[in-house]
Design an enzyme around this catalytic site. Structure first.
Site, mmCIF file in Angstrom:
data_model
loop_
_atom_site.group_PDB
_atom_site.id
_atom_site.type_symbol
_atom_site.label_atom_id
_atom_site.label_comp_id
_atom_site.label_asym_id
_atom_site.label_seq_id
_atom_site.Cartn_x
_atom_site.Cartn_y
_atom_site.Cartn_z
ATOM 1 N N THR A 96 -8.744 26.351 -23.198
ATOM 2 C CA THR A 96 -8.050 25.139 -22.756
ATOM 3 C C THR A 96 -8.410 23.942 -23.615
ATOM 4 O OG1 THR A 96 -7.972 25.952 -20.471
ATOM 5 C CG2 THR A 96 -7.689 23.585 -20.814
ATOM 6 N N GLY B 119 -15.538 14.514 -19.021
ATOM 7 C CA GLY B 119 -14.238 14.661 -19.676
ATOM 8 C C GLY B 119 -13.798 13.458 -20.482
ATOM 9 N N ILE C 193 -13.740 10.289 -19.707
ATOM 10 C CA ILE C 193 -14.384 9.004 -19.435
ATOM 11 C C ILE C 193 -15.380 8.710 -20.554
ATOM 12 C CG2 ILE C 193 -15.790 7.684 -17.819
ATOM 13 C CD1 ILE C 193 -14.834 9.535 -15.604
ATOM 14 N N GLU D 253 -12.917 28.151 -11.422
ATOM 15 C CA GLU D 253 -12.899 29.468 -12.051
ATOM 16 C C GLU D 253 -12.899 30.564 -10.982
ATOM 17 O OE1 GLU D 253 -12.641 29.878 -15.234
ATOM 18 O OE2 GLU D 253 -12.992 27.804 -15.894
ATOM 19 N N ASP E 198 -23.169 22.750 -13.081
ATOM 20 C CA ASP E 198 -22.403 21.977 -14.043
ATOM 21 C C ASP E 198 -22.802 20.505 -13.991
ATOM 22 O OD1 ASP E 198 -19.791 21.736 -15.811
ATOM 23 O OD2 ASP E 198 -19.597 20.221 -14.242
ATOM 24 N N LYS F 238 -24.851 17.982 -16.908
ATOM 25 C CA LYS F 238 -24.335 16.680 -17.303
ATOM 26 C C LYS F 238 -25.338 15.572 -16.997
ATOM 27 C CE LYS F 238 -19.567 18.186 -16.632
ATOM 28 N NZ LYS F 238 -18.373 18.151 -15.763
ATOM 29 N N GLY G 9 -10.107 18.997 -17.998
ATOM 30 C CA GLY G 9 -8.720 19.299 -18.303
ATOM 31 C C GLY G 9 -8.459 19.312 -19.790
#
Length: 419
Positions: free
Chosen positions: A13, A133, A135, A189, A200, A204, A301
């Site tokens: 993706t 993502g 930001i 997922e 996750d 981060k 995304g």
């Protein structure tokens, strides 16, 4: 005019989003960089499963083919897991290539090593896409808050968990129903463990800590809790009290190191994360000069993450060297009293004097101020209790409307079983 030649490692993706963005934004890229940006090679696991519109792009499953490209300036990595991405990037650095990564797990483990390695070879490393993502959290901290001393960071950095919690609240559905909806929409997922159990978000948080404070907390001392045990009935109860459940990372540095947690908390309307719903992410930063700023936007995304990577590509020309701040300590209380909501039907019981009772909702909950260690001690002896930390100011007018009784206990007593 020489072109800028890049290679993509991974064509899922994110990789496809970067490829398409470069193809459709050539005019803009050339205006900014003064050069064309050309994808020279793409590394995939199975060549037979992929097709590229440009026949001049090398499509290969062998990383050595990428390294042997006659012209290669930047390597962009979007592979899942610590390996082989880390090894590929080190070899890319050795070749003299700038690198960009979207791999938060790999960078949480090896970010400092990669930055030092890149500096040694006089190349740059971009990693904006590892956190939240699209930001621009990392660039904001690294380039726009240099004089400011960052005191605290809180954030919603996993869109999957945020979507599930929002759907449970808005549609009054159970966790499994909301998770299934997230999977059907492609937000989660088939194996959602990394998202719903907080891994996750944890990775981060480690990257943000390194950027903001120049170091990470000891991993084994970080509180990491997921959302899978949260009941939709509890979420509806909290909504009645004007509170929302959010899965939040929290970072703060003091003389004893970094204090970090990744867990579900209750957020009041006064808190900047209260209105962040669905798959949106947000980073709330408290600094000594500017005060509080909040960055909000799509946290994952195809194109939001591609946006972060392409913006990194622009920044590489001016951003060689270490991205990490070396912050002086910001003093905070070793273990401050904070607000908690304890869910229990036996709300008429006494609590230890170390817990300051704010109010009680008969047969539902007790609102208290307490240190985390005292809450943990209470929960250890009472497995049926649940406690949530509450961020932001509690709505005291609402509490009064619920006919809560203000009670302060000054007498130290033992905690009965089952309170």
């Amino acid at each position: 005019m020489t072109d800028i030649h890049i290679a993509l490692l991974g064509f899922g993706t994110v990789g496809k989003g970067v490829y398409e963005t470069i193809q459709t934004h050539q005019t803009r890229l050339k205006a900014i960089l003064g050069k064309n940006v050309k994808v020279a090679g793409v590394l995939v696991t199975d060549v037979e499963k992929h097709q590229l519109q440009d026949d001049g792009v090398l499509l290969t499953s062998n990383f050595e083919d990428i390294l042997n490209l006659p012209k290669l300036d930047i390597v962009i990595e979007a592979i899942i897991g610590k390996e082989p991405g880390f090894s590929y990037l080190k070899k890319s650095i050795e070749r003299g290539c700038h690198i960009i990564t979207a791999n938060k797990e790999m960078f949480a483990y090896h970010g400092n090593e990669l930055l030092e390695y890149a500096s040694r070879f006089n190349v740059a490393c971009g990693f904006e896409a590892t956190v939240a993502g699209g930001i621009p959290a990392i660039q904001t901290i690294r380039t726009l808050l240099n004089v400011n001393k960052i005191e605290r960071i809180e954030g919603i950095v996993n869109g999957t968990s945020n979507y599930i919690l929002s759907k449970m609240r808005d549609e009054e559905v159970a966790f499994q129903t909301a998770l299934q909806a997230a999977q059907e929409l492609g937000y989660a997922e088939a194996d959602p463990t990394n998202d719903i159990e907080g891994y996750d978000a944890f990775y981060k948080a480690m990257v943000l800590s390194q950027i903001a404070f120049g170091e990470q907390p000891e991993w084994q001392r970080v509180t990491r809790k997921g959302i899978s045990a949260i009941s939709h009935s509890h979420i509806q109860l909290f909504s009645e009290w004007g509170l929302r459940v959010k899965h939040v990372i929290s970072l703060e540095k003091g003389p004893r190191g970094i204090r970090c947690s990744v867990k579900p908390v209750l957020v009041g309307p006064s808190h900047p994360l209260y209105s962040v719903d669905g798959v949106q992410n947000a980073i709330s930063i408290d600094a000594d000069i500017v005060g509080n700023i909040t960055l909000q936007g799509p946290g994952a995304g195809k194109f939001p993450t591609a946006s972060a990577i392409v913006e990194d590509l622009i920044q590489l020309n001016a951003s060689q060297g270490s991205y990490f701040k070396q912050e002086e300590n910001v003093r905070f209380k070793k273990d401050p009293q904070v607000q908690w909501v304890i869910l229990t039907k036996q709300t008429n019981q006494f609590l230890p004097e170390s817990l300051e009772v704010i109010s009680r909702v008969p047969e539902k909950a007790i609102f208290v101020k307490a240190k985390e260690k005292d809450i943990n001690r209470l929960l250890e002896g009472n497995a049926e209790l649940k406690a949530y930390q509450a961020y932001g100011q509690l709505n005291h007018e609402l509490l009064e409307n619920l006919q809560l009784n203000d009670i302060r206990l000054t007498r130290k007593v033992a905690v009965p079983k089952g309170i």
